[in-house]
Design an enzyme around this catalytic site. Structure first.
Site, PDB file in Angstrom:
ATOM      1  N   GLY A 180      -7.771  20.638  18.557  1.00  0.00           N
ATOM      2  CA  GLY A 180      -7.463  22.067  18.536  1.00  0.00           C
ATOM      3  C   GLY A 180      -7.963  22.752  19.789  1.00  0.00           C
ATOM      4  N   GLY A 181      -7.967  24.051  19.761  1.00  0.00           N
ATOM      5  CA  GLY A 181      -8.381  24.814  20.945  1.00  0.00           C
ATOM      6  C   GLY A 181      -9.894  25.010  21.018  1.00  0.00           C
TER       7      GLY A 181
ATOM      8  CG  ASP B 286       0.469   0.842   4.624  1.00  0.00           C
ATOM      9  OD1 ASP B 286       1.665   0.775   4.908  1.00  0.00           O
ATOM     10  OD2 ASP B 286      -0.303  -0.124   4.717  1.00  0.00           O
TER      11      ASP B 286
ATOM     12  CD  GLN C 294      -2.868   1.311   2.307  1.00  0.00           C
ATOM     13  OE1 GLN C 294      -3.396   2.371   2.556  1.00  0.00           O
ATOM     14  NE2 GLN C 294      -3.120   0.237   3.025  1.00  0.00           N
TER      15      GLN C 294
ATOM     16  CD  GLU D 189      -1.878   2.101   8.175  1.00  0.00           C
ATOM     17  OE1 GLU D 189      -1.565   2.346   7.011  1.00  0.00           O
ATOM     18  OE2 GLU D 189      -1.960   2.976   9.057  1.00  0.00           O
TER      19      GLU D 189
END
Ligand code: CAO
Length: 428
Positions: free
Chosen positions: A250-251, A172, A21, A143
């Site tokens: 995130g924030g 992959d 892959q 993977e």
């Protein structure tokens, strides 16, 4: 041809020694952009994925067909003397060589980087390996090993559960993407210097690059609890970045909440982000207008200890609506949200078909199949997604087009055994 009609990578010839892959993802991307990708496969066998997870007997698997579009296939035995001579000619004729064999395999074929450079100093030689130099450099990697060793698994899942791997193939396909970027960068460098170079990408490094926000959090831990994580304020933080469930990286706090039908539909959920800018709109929609001014809820910092309560209130509202109704209500209010879409829904989504992100192609033995098209859209050189090649489908064509052989020479190559036996199909 008018240069304005050219694909972005037209004229770039890729000797594609990849399999499974990670490597095939990279070369398929180059093919979508117009590179001539020559996939070199072991005679009679080919890329192992041709025969893996087959849904139809005797037909190349979807695993293979969805990773090897826009390529030509030649069989070539690199351990046969005539095969080695042919391989050398292909190295001379190509701009880029890509491989993701186990460590040392290309050297054992007799083609270490030093030799490739000697044969073709303009060659860009790109490799995927599981690890960079260090204690694990000789290990084979797939993977999920990369997800575990690159920091993804330790930070995925819920606090009270085991580490989890994700369905996104960040080890992959993620490494294939990084490698393609390295190759194009090296091609750009070659334009200026005339020299090729070696490009290497370790799967562990690529996963870590994709998990950089978690290494950010590792360093933040030294200065106090991670207040946007569900462990705050009641749970414990250990020495390492913990698993954060569905909390936003995130924030802006976010979570997955249930929608109407969740009892029977495993995907009746939606991700909702309580972005600070739209807090008043959220309060109105979930019928908590008092939270707009309540000092415990009015500011992002004040809300952090109450996130579980806030998402419970949001869920009490989303449970009365389908995920699409929630989307239709929240979007006009600018509240970032996204329904959990199943693969079935994605496969049937008309807008993804219209943009070429999901494409139906026709295959000579499989018939029609769906594949993911090029997610990168270039305005002047759109990609046309082609089916994957049959094993050795283009042997004669490549010998003639790329190496300039005539019919007699092609016949001699077949007789030498370099290409294996004619008309041998992939193993069952
Ligand atoms: N002619 C003759 N021999 C060939 C050939 C050809 N055209 N193509 C491949 N071979 C040989 C190789 O030379 C190698 O032989 P030796 O071991 O004798 O040198 C052999 O086929 C198998 O190569 P391999 O070791 O790479 O394959 P594997 O199935 O045992 O391992 C994998 C697969 C993926 C674990 C390993 O290739 C690897 O670690 N690659 C690097 C990391 C990577 O890309 N992993 C992601 C894969 S996607 O999940």
């Amino acid at each position: 041809m008018d240069k304005r009609d050219m694909k972005a990578l037209e004229g770039v010839r890729v000797l594609d020694m990849t399999h499974v892959q990670s490597g095939p993802t990279c070369t398929q991307l180059l093919g979508w952009f117009g590179a001539d990708v020559i996939k070199v496969e072991r005679p009679g066998v080919g890329d192992a994925t041709r025969g893996q997870l087959r849904d139809l007997p005797g037909v190349d698997s979807l695993y293979f067909t969805m990773l090897n579009g826009n390529k030509r296939s030649i069989t070539l035995d690199t351990k046969n003397e005539a095969g080695k001579a042919l391989f050398k000619k292909l190295i001379e004729a190509c701009d880029v060589m890509v491989e993701n064999f186990a460590p040392g395999a290309i050297d054992r074929m007799g083609f270490p980087w030093e030799k490739i450079q000697e044969i073709n100093p303009r060659m860009i030689y790109a490799s995927v390996k599981g690890f960079g130099p260090g204690p694990y450099e000789d290990c084979k990697v797939y993977e999920n090993v990369a997800q575990c060793t690159g920091g993804s698994a330790s930070t995925t899942g819920f606090d009270d559960g085991p580490p989890l791997v994700t369905g996104a193939q960040i080890g992959d396909s993620g490494t294939g993407l990084h490698l393609a970027f390295g190759i194009v960068t090296a091609l750009f460098h070659r334009e200026k210097t005339g020299r090729g170079q070696r490009v290497t990408c370790a799967m562990q490094d690529s996963v870590l690059n994709l998990c950089r926000v978690k290494l950010r959090d590792q360093q933040r831990l030294a200065h106090g609890p991670l207040k946007e994580y569900p462990q705050y304020p009641h749970g414990e933080f250990g020495e390492a970045t913990p698993r954060s469930g569905n909390a936003s990286g995130g924030g802006q706090p976010g979570w997955i909440v249930k929608c109407k039908g969740w009892e029977t539909d495993p995907n009746a959920y939606i991700y909702v982000i309580t972005q600070a800018a739209v807090w008043p709109q959220i309060c109105d929609v979930i019928d908590r207008p008092e939270w707009k001014t309540d000092p415990d809820y009015a500011t992002p910092d004040a809300r952090l200890p109450h996130l579980a309560r806030i998402f419970e209130a949001i869920e009490a509202w989303t449970r009365t609506k389908t995920k699409f109704e929630v989307m239709d209500t929240l979007n006009p209010l600018n509240v970032p949200c996204g329904p959990i879409l199943s693969m079935k829904e994605l496969a049937e989504e008309p807008s993804l078909r219209a943009t070429g992100t999901v494409v139906e192609v026709d295959h000579p033995t499989r018939g029609k199949y769906l594949t993911v098209g090029n997610p990168v859209k270039l305005s002047a050189s759109p990609a046309d997604v082609q089916r994957s090649p049959l094993l050795g489908e283009h042997c004669d064509e490549i010998l003639k087009d790329v190496l300039g052989y005539g019919d007699d020479e092609v016949q001699d190559v077949w007789t030498s055994g370099a290409l294996g036996q004619p008309n041998v199909d992939a193993a069952e």
